[in-house]
Design a protein around this motif. Structure first.
Motif, PDB file in Angstrom:
ATOM      1  N   ALA A 188     -52.323 -17.733 -28.072  1.00  0.00           N
ATOM      2  CA  ALA A 188     -53.483 -17.415 -27.239  1.00  0.00           C
ATOM      3  C   ALA A 188     -53.676 -18.492 -26.167  1.00  0.00           C
ATOM      4  O   ALA A 188     -53.978 -18.188 -24.998  1.00  0.00           O
ATOM      5  CB  ALA A 188     -54.724 -17.304 -28.132  1.00  0.00           C
ATOM      6  N   GLN A 189     -53.475 -19.761 -26.566  1.00  0.00           N
ATOM      7  CA  GLN A 189     -53.640 -20.865 -25.627  1.00  0.00           C
ATOM      8  C   GLN A 189     -52.633 -20.774 -24.479  1.00  0.00           C
ATOM      9  O   GLN A 189     -52.989 -20.990 -23.310  1.00  0.00           O
ATOM     10  CB  GLN A 189     -53.468 -22.207 -26.353  1.00  0.00           C
ATOM     11  CG  GLN A 189     -54.651 -22.625 -27.209  1.00  0.00           C
ATOM     12  CD  GLN A 189     -55.884 -22.947 -26.408  1.00  0.00           C
ATOM     13  OE1 GLN A 189     -56.697 -22.065 -26.137  1.00  0.00           O
ATOM     14  NE2 GLN A 189     -56.017 -24.194 -25.975  1.00  0.00           N
ATOM     15  N   ILE A 215     -57.961 -13.000 -23.788  1.00  0.00           N
ATOM     16  CA  ILE A 215     -59.169 -12.544 -24.494  1.00  0.00           C
ATOM     17  C   ILE A 215     -58.794 -11.700 -25.711  1.00  0.00           C
ATOM     18  O   ILE A 215     -59.338 -11.881 -26.814  1.00  0.00           O
ATOM     19  CB  ILE A 215     -60.080 -11.746 -23.535  1.00  0.00           C
ATOM     20  CG1 ILE A 215     -60.724 -12.705 -22.517  1.00  0.00           C
ATOM     21  CG2 ILE A 215     -61.163 -10.989 -24.316  1.00  0.00           C
ATOM     22  CD1 ILE A 215     -61.439 -11.995 -21.373  1.00  0.00           C
ATOM     23  N   GLY A 216     -57.858 -10.799 -25.552  1.00  0.00           N
ATOM     24  CA  GLY A 216     -57.428  -9.953 -26.669  1.00  0.00           C
ATOM     25  C   GLY A 216     -56.878 -10.778 -27.831  1.00  0.00           C
ATOM     26  O   GLY A 216     -57.168 -10.510 -29.006  1.00  0.00           O
ATOM     27  N   LYS A 217     -56.076 -11.778 -27.473  1.00  0.00           N
ATOM     28  CA  LYS A 217     -55.483 -12.608 -28.522  1.00  0.00           C
ATOM     29  C   LYS A 217     -56.552 -13.461 -29.210  1.00  0.00           C
ATOM     30  O   LYS A 217     -56.521 -13.673 -30.430  1.00  0.00           O
ATOM     31  CB  LYS A 217     -54.376 -13.479 -27.944  1.00  0.00           C
ATOM     32  CG  LYS A 217     -53.167 -12.668 -27.485  1.00  0.00           C
ATOM     33  CD  LYS A 217     -52.040 -13.542 -27.009  1.00  0.00           C
ATOM     34  CE  LYS A 217     -50.869 -12.716 -26.473  1.00  0.00           C
ATOM     35  NZ  LYS A 217     -50.287 -11.823 -27.487  1.00  0.00           N
ATOM     36  N   TYR A 218     -57.526 -13.976 -28.413  1.00  0.00           N
ATOM     37  CA  TYR A 218     -58.598 -14.766 -29.033  1.00  0.00           C
ATOM     38  C   TYR A 218     -59.442 -13.886 -29.970  1.00  0.00           C
ATOM     39  O   TYR A 218     -59.844 -14.307 -31.068  1.00  0.00           O
ATOM     40  CB  TYR A 218     -59.492 -15.392 -27.962  1.00  0.00           C
ATOM     41  CG  TYR A 218     -58.875 -16.627 -27.308  1.00  0.00           C
ATOM     42  CD1 TYR A 218     -58.373 -17.660 -28.091  1.00  0.00           C
ATOM     43  CD2 TYR A 218     -58.830 -16.747 -25.912  1.00  0.00           C
ATOM     44  CE1 TYR A 218     -57.824 -18.787 -27.490  1.00  0.00           C
ATOM     45  CE2 TYR A 218     -58.288 -17.872 -25.312  1.00  0.00           C
ATOM     46  CZ  TYR A 218     -57.776 -18.903 -26.113  1.00  0.00           C
ATOM     47  OH  TYR A 218     -57.234 -20.022 -25.529  1.00  0.00           O
ATOM     48  N   GLN A 219     -59.709 -12.652 -29.518  1.00  0.00           N
ATOM     49  CA  GLN A 219     -60.511 -11.750 -30.349  1.00  0.00           C
ATOM     50  C   GLN A 219     -59.792 -11.437 -31.677  1.00  0.00           C
ATOM     51  O   GLN A 219     -60.407 -11.418 -32.746  1.00  0.00           O
ATOM     52  CB  GLN A 219     -60.805 -10.456 -29.585  1.00  0.00           C
ATOM     53  CG  GLN A 219     -61.844 -10.626 -28.485  1.00  0.00           C
ATOM     54  CD  GLN A 219     -62.080  -9.342 -27.695  1.00  0.00           C
ATOM     55  OE1 GLN A 219     -61.211  -8.473 -27.627  1.00  0.00           O
ATOM     56  NE2 GLN A 219     -63.256  -9.241 -27.067  1.00  0.00           N
ATOM     57  N   LEU A 278     -63.577 -19.355 -29.106  1.00  0.00           N
ATOM     58  CA  LEU A 278     -64.761 -18.766 -28.481  1.00  0.00           C
ATOM     59  C   LEU A 278     -65.005 -19.357 -27.081  1.00  0.00           C
ATOM     60  O   LEU A 278     -65.347 -18.642 -26.124  1.00  0.00           O
ATOM     61  CB  LEU A 278     -65.996 -18.999 -29.364  1.00  0.00           C
ATOM     62  CG  LEU A 278     -66.076 -18.144 -30.639  1.00  0.00           C
ATOM     63  CD1 LEU A 278     -67.194 -18.647 -31.549  1.00  0.00           C
ATOM     64  CD2 LEU A 278     -66.294 -16.671 -30.286  1.00  0.00           C
ATOM     65  N   LEU A 279     -64.804 -20.689 -26.989  1.00  0.00           N
ATOM     66  CA  LEU A 279     -65.039 -21.353 -25.698  1.00  0.00           C
ATOM     67  C   LEU A 279     -64.047 -20.849 -24.641  1.00  0.00           C
ATOM     68  O   LEU A 279     -64.436 -20.490 -23.519  1.00  0.00           O
ATOM     69  CB  LEU A 279     -64.940 -22.865 -25.859  1.00  0.00           C
ATOM     70  CG  LEU A 279     -65.200 -23.695 -24.597  1.00  0.00           C
ATOM     71  CD1 LEU A 279     -66.640 -23.477 -24.104  1.00  0.00           C
ATOM     72  CD2 LEU A 279     -64.957 -25.170 -24.860  1.00  0.00           C
ATOM     73  N   ASN A 280     -62.742 -20.820 -25.009  1.00  0.00           N
ATOM     74  CA  ASN A 280     -61.729 -20.351 -24.055  1.00  0.00           C
ATOM     75  C   ASN A 280     -61.898 -18.859 -23.746  1.00  0.00           C
ATOM     76  O   ASN A 280     -61.626 -18.408 -22.626  1.00  0.00           O
ATOM     77  CB  ASN A 280     -60.326 -20.620 -24.594  1.00  0.00           C
ATOM     78  CG  ASN A 280     -60.001 -22.102 -24.620  1.00  0.00           C
ATOM     79  OD1 ASN A 280     -60.677 -22.905 -23.958  1.00  0.00           O
ATOM     80  ND2 ASN A 280     -58.977 -22.473 -25.373  1.00  0.00           N
TER      81      ASN A 280
END
Length: 1003
Positions: free
Chosen positions: A609-610, A622-626, A642-644
């Motif tokens: 995700a990073q 966003i999809g990967k963080y979710q 959440l921050l990223n």
């Protein structure tokens, strides 16, 4: 002158008158005689009560004057014979009143004879002494009885005087000769005794008794050949036990062991038990004839004696057992012999120690050898004892005692030096395993004083390096690793590489890791090779040689590395440094795909995700963080995700979603370092008019991050940290304070749980149980199953097995994992067993053992319960099969218990030899478990008693009583010892005083 007619008439009248007068007188005489003869007839028939009454009536008749003296005699004697109180007085009155009566001289003799026949010898003598010393009543037979009465009353001198008065009756004289011989023997005139006893051989009545005493006197005088001769002549083919014993003993003394053994066999047929001394002689004969079976059978009975004879018997019994390689039986025999100050005590003590040593009973051998050195410092076996004692200490793992012992010796043989090198090395490893590294180093140094075994020298150097490494004194470790490397240790090079690695000397570490990889051989555990490849990769990563790092990571994987998640993760990180983002993503995704449960997987997904975020692909980011937040809600990276995610939304001008992400940080992680950035993000949105509740989140932030105040979460986490740091008292107090301060907190039930569990870990089970019961009725509570499990285990520990079963059933019903199911089944199995519900215990045990996810430990425990349940149901064959599985695979206490039950099965089947063999194996293999050792020895005793091995039984029980530290074992041993004493009385008789042979033979 009278007329002739008148003369005739007168003569007729006279004749008639005389005839009538004579008839009257004759009638009177015949009436007296008839009365007397009738009374006497009753006397003669032995009807003394009737004769007494008849004579009394006769005497009362005044017409019976002529027979009154004789009638008085018979009346008096009759009165005596019916034990009438005045009987003796009547005799005395008769003698005084009628001294000249024909019976007067024999009245006392008659009375003496009567009391003699009644065995009232003292009374009979009182009448013999009143009788005339000569006269018709004083026959040789009367003299014999009188002499015998004196004999019985131990008035030997008077008996001799009377016996010597017997002159004419040869038969009676021969009878008397026996008693004269006996008396002279008592008076220590053996030769006179022999002369008279030989004369008594002609006695029909006392021949056998005379022969026994004659042979005994010869035996006592040491004339063994004469004993054999006279018995061969006078008692050939005898079955008399006394004569057989004397014949056997004489041949024994003449060292005619074959003849003695034949006689002894006959003796034992007639006399199935005897005294210890006799068993010893019998056993010795068979010992000399190399008839081991018969020698053992008799010596083991002689060994029961608690004296020096028993000690000698024990020693030779030990020799025989040793010859038959029956060392388990030999050991107690030698031990018993060594406890007496006899000529062979040194040999017995040495043999006892050596037997224990050969049996690998080193703990038992050590005190025996120590005793030998103390009692016989210059003994014949001192050298051997010193070396075996050293080995015993070594094999018993009593290294400190061994070291002290060796260091106390003035001279060290090469064997002892070699042992010292090994013992100090092993003691060093013992310290090492206890994390006492300074002491370990000291012992490893001692081990190198006698560098006899190069392998031990190499190992000592290696472990010295390891000791320093565990203390993180890597610079101190390096020279010892280097020495071990010089001595040929490949593994030391691996550790040397790590010492450099841990000092961040990656260039030196990489060289050594590569050298280890190049010298690796299959004899070394492959995990070292794999790990070395991985660490070499880490070294090159640290040295920024990323190509080599990747190469070694790949080699590590090819060699079968187990920690592939680490490799994939590290490879991904290296690829990131190389700027190969796609390869990095591929590596991270490979990790997530292959190892979804790895603790590295959440890191890998976050890295993907990073990378996506850093590449500016905000929508995909966003999809990967979710997805990450959804899959790993407990991850430490959630605040960052959440921050990223918020920043990505912001960059995509999706301000509402950005605000929601910032708010989530402030709501869920108000104290996290990202909360400040989240607050600033919200502030920016508020400043641009895109947020109207910023003040609420600002207040939330301030409340969560005050300059002071121990707020709710901080207090709870502080209490938790105390709990996890094992500070249970402090944790309990902290949680109680928390519950008081925050009675409505949603963390309250967790606080109650931690308090109850802290009490559990402190072993304050009553308080723990109270706490767990308080929160046990809420199945929706996250830790409900843990609560139920704790209640079940505590109730089981309290032996409230029915209550425990109720909660184990609950655990089984609500189990969320195979582990919880296994715990429930295990509890059901154990508690049903405790309630002797063996069929139910077996049922749940079977269910449990079919669970392939259980550990080896649980599998072993379950197998034991299955075997025991079958045993207690009487299903011995099925029990044996289960228990045998465990014995073959569990070298721990469960194995010991299983072995005990197997031994018991053999015992129950009356297969005593197999039972003993099994028990010997138990005591050799499971010495660490005192309870099962004690129970094994008790069961051994049962086997010994069942097979009539009383000596072994007694030795085993004595050992338990003296050495067991468990009172129940000692108590049972003492109870069995009482039963053994009864058995010994049946086996071994107390020796009689053989000088009394025949003394009372005529009674």
């Amino acid at each position: 002158m009278m007329h002739s007619k008148y003369i005739a008439v007168f003569l007729g009248i006279i004749t008639v008158f005389l005839t009538d007068s004579s008839r009257v007188k004759a009638q009177s005489v015949s009436g007296e005689q008839a009365s007397f003869f009738k009374a006497k007839e009753l006397y003669t028939k032995g009807l003394y009560g009737a004769s007494l009454l008849a004579f009394e009536r006769h005497i009362k008749n005044p017409a019976h004057q002529s027979t009154i003296p004789e009638a008085s005699y018979y009346r008096a004697v009759s009165a005596v014979r019916v034990s009438q109180d005045d009987g003796e007085a009547l005799v005395q009155s008769y003698v005084e009143n009628y001294p000249n009566d024909s019976h007067a001289s024999s009245a006392y003799i008659e009375l003496a004879q009567y009391y003699y026949d009644q065995k009232s010898y003292k009374k009979s003598l009182s009448f013999y002494e009143k009788s005339p010393k000569s006269g018709p009543g004083q026959t040789d037979k009367v003299r014999f009885k009188m002499g015998h009465a004196y004999f019985i009353e131990n008035e030997y001198d008077r008996a001799l005087e009377v016996f010597e008065g017997i002159q004419t009756n040869i038969e009676t004289k021969n009878d008397a000769a026996y008693f004269q011989g006996f008396i002279y023997n008592e008076q220590e005139d053996k030769d006179k005794a022999l002369e008279l006893l030989e004369e008594a051989f002609a006695s029909a009545e006392y021949h056998d008794e005379a022969l026994k005493l004659y042979a005994l006197i010869l035996y006592q005088k040491g004339r063994y050949a004469n004993v054999v001769d006279v018995l061969d002549k006078e008692a050939a083919g005898t079955t008399d036990p006394v004569l057989l014993k004397l014949l056997g003993d004489s041949n024994y003394e003449l060292k005619e062991y074959r003849l003695a053994s034949l006689t002894y066999k006959e003796y034992l047929k007639r006399n199935n038990r005897t005294d210890a001394a006799s068993y010893y002689k019998i056993g010795w004969c068979f010992y000399k004839l190399d008839d081991r079976a018969n020698a053992v059978e008799n010596l083991k009975k002689a060994a029961l004696a608690k004296d020096t004879l028993g000690a000698y018997a024990s020693y030779y019994l030990g020799v025989l057992y040793t010859a038959d390689k029956n060392l388990m039986f030999a050991s107690p025999a030698f031990k018993n012999a060594s406890q007496y100050a006899i000529e062979i005590q040194e040999e017995a003590l040495y043999a006892h120690g050596k037997t224990e040593f050969d049996l690998s009973n080193y703990q038992a051998a050590i005190p025996v050898f120590s005793e030998y050195r103390s009692k016989f410092p210059r003994g014949a076996h001192t050298g051997d004892v010193s070396e075996m004692l050293t080995q015993a200490y070594l094999n018993n793992k009593d290294y400190q005692a061994a070291i002290s012992y060796i260091e106390s010796l003035g001279y060290l043989s090469p064997k002892i030096k070699k042992a010292y090198q090994r013992i100090t090395y092993l003691k060093g490893t013992e310290y090492f395993n206890k994390k006492k590294f300074a002491q370990a180093v000291s012992l490893f140094r001692k081990s190198q004083e006698y560098a006899i075994d190069p392998e031990l020298t190499r190992q000592a150097s290696y472990w010295m390096g390891e000791s320093y490494s565990f203390e993180k004194r890597y610079s101190n470790a390096v020279p010892h690793y280097q020495k071990a490397v010089q001595l040929g240790s490949v593994l030391a090079r691996y550790s040397l590489a790590y010492a450099y690695y841990n000092q961040k000397e990656y260039d030196l570490a990489s060289v050594e890791f590569q050298a280890f990889i190049g010298r690796y051989t299959p004899e070394i555990n492959k995990r070292y090779q794999v790990d070395a490849l991985m660490r070499a990769g880490d070294c090159f990563y640290a040295l920024k040689d990323y190509n080599k790092a990747i190469t070694y990571y790949q080699k590590s994987e090819e060699e079968g590395a187990k920690d592939l998640p680490y490799l994939y993760y590290q490879s991904g990180v290296v690829y990131r440094y190389q700027g190969e983002e796609n390869k990095a993503i591929a590596s991270f995704e490979k990790l997530a795909r292959k190892f979804p449960s790895s603790d590295k997987t959440d890191d890998a997904r976050f890295q993907v995700a990073q990378i996506t975020y850093e590449q500016g692909d905000y929508a995909n980011a966003i999809g990967k963080y979710q997805e990450y937040i959804r899959k790993y809600p407990e991850s430490n990276f959630i605040p960052y995700a959440l921050l990223n995610q918020a920043v990505s939304y912001h960059n995509l001008n999706n301000h509402d979603e950005a605000a929601e992400s910032y708010k989530l940080i402030l709501e869920r992680f108000p104290r996290h370092e990202t909360s400040k950035s989240a607050l600033l993000g919200l502030q920016g949105l508020a400043g641009s008019g895109k947020l109207d509740d910023f003040q609420a989140y600002l207040d939330r932030y301030k409340k969560a991050n005050p300059d002071s105040d121990a707020l709710e979460n901080i207090e709870f986490e502080t209490a938790k940290s105390m709990y996890y740091n094992l500070q249970y008292d402090q944790a309990i107090q902290a949680f109680e304070n928390f519950l008081t301060s925050y009675p409505s907190s949603t963390l309250g039930i967790d606080g109650q749980y931690f308090i109850a569990d802290a009490y559990y870990r402190k072993s304050e089970l009553e308080k723990s149980l109270e706490g767990f019961y308080a929160i046990s009725e809420d199945p929706d509570y996250a830790k409900y199953n843990k609560v139920v499990y704790r209640i079940a285990t505590i109730e089981a520990d309290n032996k409230n097995h029915k209550q425990a079963l109720e909660y184990y059933h609950r655990l089984k019903k609500f189990a969320h994992s195979s582990k919880e199911t296994a715990n429930a089944l295990n509890g059901l199995m154990e508690n049903h067993f405790a309630l002797q519900q063996y069929d139910s215990s077996f049922y749940y045990g079977q269910d449990l053992i079919e669970n392939h996810r259980i550990s080896n430990e649980v599998e072993s425990s379950t197998t034991l319960y299955l075997g025991k349940s079958q045993y207690h149901q009487g299903k011995l064959d099925e029990a044996f099969d289960w228990l045998l599985l465990l014995v073959n695979n569990a070298p721990d206490e469960r194995g010991a218990e299983a072995k005990y039950y197997i031994s018991k099965i053999f015992y129950d089947r009356k297969e005593y030899a197999q039972s003993l063999k099994s028990l010997f194996e138990l005591t050799k293999s499971y010495k660490a478990y005192d309870l099962w050792m004690g129970k094994a020895f008790l069961l051994m005793t049962d086997n010994y008693l069942a097979t009539d091995e009383l000596f072994q039984a007694e030795a085993t029980l004595n050992s338990l009583i003296e050495n067991s530290t468990l009172e129940p074992i000692q108590k049972e041993a003492r109870a069995k010892m009482k039963a053994l004493e009864s058995a010994k009385k049946k086996e071994l008789v107390t020796p009689k005083d053989t000088t009394n042979v025949g003394a009372n033979s005529n009674e």
